[in-house]
Design an enzyme around this catalytic site. Structure first.
Site, mmCIF file in Angstrom:
data_model
loop_
_atom_site.group_PDB
_atom_site.id
_atom_site.type_symbol
_atom_site.label_atom_id
_atom_site.label_comp_id
_atom_site.label_asym_id
_atom_site.label_seq_id
_atom_site.Cartn_x
_atom_site.Cartn_y
_atom_site.Cartn_z
ATOM 1 N N ARG A 102 0.754 -1.297 0.116
ATOM 2 C CA ARG A 102 0.056 0.042 0.011
ATOM 3 C C ARG A 102 0.814 1.196 -0.005
ATOM 4 O O ARG A 102 1.737 1.214 0.971
ATOM 5 C CB ARG A 102 -0.979 0.020 1.016
ATOM 6 C CG ARG A 102 -1.676 1.398 1.612
ATOM 7 C CD ARG A 102 -2.600 1.419 2.682
ATOM 8 N NE ARG A 102 -3.793 0.712 1.860
ATOM 9 C CZ ARG A 102 -4.920 0.812 2.506
ATOM 10 N NH1 ARG A 102 -5.330 1.370 3.647
ATOM 11 N NH2 ARG A 102 -6.047 0.115 1.977
ATOM 12 N N HIS A 129 -7.312 0.872 -6.530
ATOM 13 C CA HIS A 129 -7.584 -0.091 -5.267
ATOM 14 C C HIS A 129 -8.309 -1.299 -5.793
ATOM 15 O O HIS A 129 -9.592 -1.799 -5.366
ATOM 16 C CB HIS A 129 -8.640 0.591 -4.049
ATOM 17 C CG HIS A 129 -8.459 0.122 -2.917
ATOM 18 N ND1 HIS A 129 -7.595 -0.991 -2.476
ATOM 19 C CD2 HIS A 129 -9.068 0.447 -1.596
ATOM 20 C CE1 HIS A 129 -7.886 -1.073 -1.153
ATOM 21 N NE2 HIS A 129 -8.534 -0.358 -0.671
ATOM 22 N N GLN A 132 -10.240 -3.864 -3.166
ATOM 23 C CA GLN A 132 -11.465 -3.367 -2.759
ATOM 24 C C GLN A 132 -12.445 -3.511 -4.038
ATOM 25 O O GLN A 132 -13.605 -4.031 -3.354
ATOM 26 C CB GLN A 132 -11.297 -1.758 -2.460
ATOM 27 C CG GLN A 132 -12.612 -1.447 -1.867
ATOM 28 C CD GLN A 132 -12.990 -1.919 -0.510
ATOM 29 O OE1 GLN A 132 -12.335 -1.742 0.560
ATOM 30 N NE2 GLN A 132 -14.112 -2.280 -0.301
ATOM 31 N N ASP A 220 -17.117 7.391 -1.765
ATOM 32 C CA ASP A 220 -15.796 7.136 -0.969
ATOM 33 C C ASP A 220 -15.703 8.666 -0.413
ATOM 34 O O ASP A 220 -16.213 9.483 -0.725
ATOM 35 C CB ASP A 220 -14.734 6.943 -1.945
ATOM 36 C CG ASP A 220 -13.389 6.831 -1.115
ATOM 37 O OD1 ASP A 220 -13.357 6.505 0.020
ATOM 38 O OD2 ASP A 220 -12.324 6.555 -1.806
ATOM 39 N N CYS A 260 -16.487 1.817 0.692
ATOM 40 C CA CYS A 260 -15.233 1.051 1.121
ATOM 41 C C CYS A 260 -14.839 1.024 2.460
ATOM 42 O O CYS A 260 -13.941 0.223 2.999
ATOM 43 C CB CYS A 260 -14.165 1.380 -0.018
ATOM 44 S SG CYS A 260 -13.432 3.091 0.235
ATOM 45 N N ARG A 288 -13.375 -8.455 1.648
ATOM 46 C CA ARG A 288 -12.146 -8.170 1.354
ATOM 47 C C ARG A 288 -11.472 -9.489 1.838
ATOM 48 O O ARG A 288 -10.301 -9.855 0.851
ATOM 49 C CB ARG A 288 -11.519 -7.027 2.368
ATOM 50 C CG ARG A 288 -12.179 -5.582 2.078
ATOM 51 C CD ARG A 288 -11.687 -5.114 0.618
ATOM 52 N NE ARG A 288 -10.189 -5.206 0.528
ATOM 53 C CZ ARG A 288 -9.480 -4.116 1.132
ATOM 54 N NH1 ARG A 288 -10.006 -3.150 1.669
ATOM 55 N NH2 ARG A 288 -8.410 -4.209 0.939
HETATM 56 N N1 NVA Z 1 -9.694 6.951 -1.338
HETATM 57 C C1 NVA Z 1 -9.599 6.401 0.046
HETATM 58 C C2 NVA Z 1 -9.786 4.916 -0.064
HETATM 59 C C3 NVA Z 1 -9.467 4.313 1.572
HETATM 60 C C4 NVA Z 1 -9.866 2.819 1.542
HETATM 61 C C5 NVA Z 1 -8.117 6.797 0.062
HETATM 62 O O1 NVA Z 1 -7.167 6.411 -0.642
HETATM 63 O O2 NVA Z 1 -7.692 7.179 1.246
HETATM 64 N N1 CP Z 2 -11.211 0.014 2.584
HETATM 65 C C1 CP Z 2 -9.918 -0.090 2.808
HETATM 66 O O1 CP Z 2 -8.970 -0.395 2.192
HETATM 67 O O2 CP Z 2 -9.730 0.176 4.348
HETATM 68 P P1 CP Z 2 -8.221 0.070 5.062
HETATM 69 O O3 CP Z 2 -7.862 1.632 4.714
HETATM 70 O O4 CP Z 2 -8.703 0.454 6.313
HETATM 71 O O5 CP Z 2 -7.430 -0.766 4.559
#
Ligand code: NVA
Ligand code: CP
Length: 302
Positions: A102, A129, A132, A220, A260, A288
């Site tokens: 990540r 992502h 997800q 989101d 998500c 997930r």
């Molecule tokens: N768009 C959000 C998704 C979190 C799972 C982010 O990147 O923070």
């Molecule tokens: N939706 C998601 O990816 O959650 P986290 O940021 O908690 O991993």
């Protein structure tokens, strides 16, 4: 399929194969049927951003598959002090059987795949992502029975979630409508992909137009990880891009709502809509685990 870097790389058949295996693994878990497909294998999990779901579902999933997950915070890795990703990839490939990462830049994930020799799984970048969205597709199919004739509507930022949803939903045959402010549209690469689907794809800046006759509504956060400094500016830009009762009235009466998570109640979604669709949203979070286990088995099993 050697890696999971972005939804754009997957064929429709590959997506459906992952979803079918995810359903099977979910059934087996619920019925106490062991499935140690990754016995003795190790997964390194590199996190340059926070996570609840991704970390815990990968870690638990790897354990359930008989393997061993290693949590690698970038604060503790040399990569956090500037060691090149090319070298990190070649070193970690000699210890591990797979890497989940990540991070911010999509290029970092693509470079790991290019320079390493083990499967790489994208656990979220600024661009996409995919884990997800595989869980989202699994949840949609679980609740609706199939993707045939369904319309997915995304409201809000043209961000990593929007990008992966557009690609994933179009690839499985759904129609897609996205409502976002002009300055927050998805990147050209995604819009060019979507344009190939003709009138199955629509982009507008009217949430009401996008939500019309939708079967699945998704939103989101307005400020993603790394954009915290723009939060106030974004709150202004996204005012009106909220899933609320008025918007739900445009959709089909049996429409699902997904998020998500983490969610910001009364920003991108009202508390009322969130809680009346909590059933789907938390099944999505659970999925997930199952979807990612399927990805790991596809990429890492002998
Ligand atoms: N768009 C959000 C998704 C979190 C799972 C982010 O990147 O923070
Ligand atoms: N939706 C998601 O990816 O959650 P986290 O940021 O908690 O991993």
């Amino acid at each position: 399929m050697k890696h999971l870097l972005k939804m754009l790389d997957l064929s429709t058949d590959e997506i459906i194969d992952i979803l079918n295996l995810a359903d099977q693994l979910k059934y087996e878990l619920k019925h106490g049927i062991p499935h140690p497909h990754l016995k003795g294998k190790t997964l390194g999990m590199i996190f340059q951003k926070a996570s609840t779901r991704t970390r815990v579902s990968f870690e638990t999933g790897m354990y359930q598959l008989g393997g061993y997950p290693l949590f690698l915070s970038s604060n503790d890795l040399q990569i956090g002090r500037g060691e090149p990703v090319q070298d990190t990839a070649r070193v970690l490939s000699r210890y591990l059987d797979g890497i989940m990462i990540r991070t911010f830049e999509q290029k970092e994930v693509e470079d790991l795949a290019q320079y390493g020799s083990i499967p790489i799984i994208n656990g979220l970048t600024d661009f996409c992502h995919p884990c997800q969205v595989l869980a989202d597709l699994m949840t949609i199919r679980e609740f609706k029975g199939s993707f045939d004739g369904l319309k997915m509507c995304f409201i809000g930022d043209g961000n990593n979630m929007a990008n992966s949803l557009i690609v994933g939903c179009l690839k499985v045959g759904m129609s897609v409508s996205i409502a976002c402010p002009d300055d927050y549209q998805p990147p050209v690469e995604i819009l060019e992909f979507a344009a190939k689907y003709g009138d199955k794809f629509e982009m507008t800046n009217s949430p009401v137009v996008a939500a019309k006759d939708a079967d699945v509504l998704i939103t989101d956060v307005w400020a993603s990880m790394g954009q915290e400094g723009e939060a106030e500016k974004r709150k202004k830009a996204f005012a009106g891009y909220q899933i609320n009762d008025e918007l739900m009235a445009q959709a089909h009466a049996d429409a699902m709502v997904l998020h998500c998570l983490p969610a910001h109640r009364e920003e991108e979604i009202t508390e009322k809509v969130f809680e009346s669709h909590a059933n789907e949203i938390f099944e999505e979070a659970e999925n997930r685990l199952h979807a990612q286990k399927a990805v790991m088995v596809k990429l890492m099993a002998d």
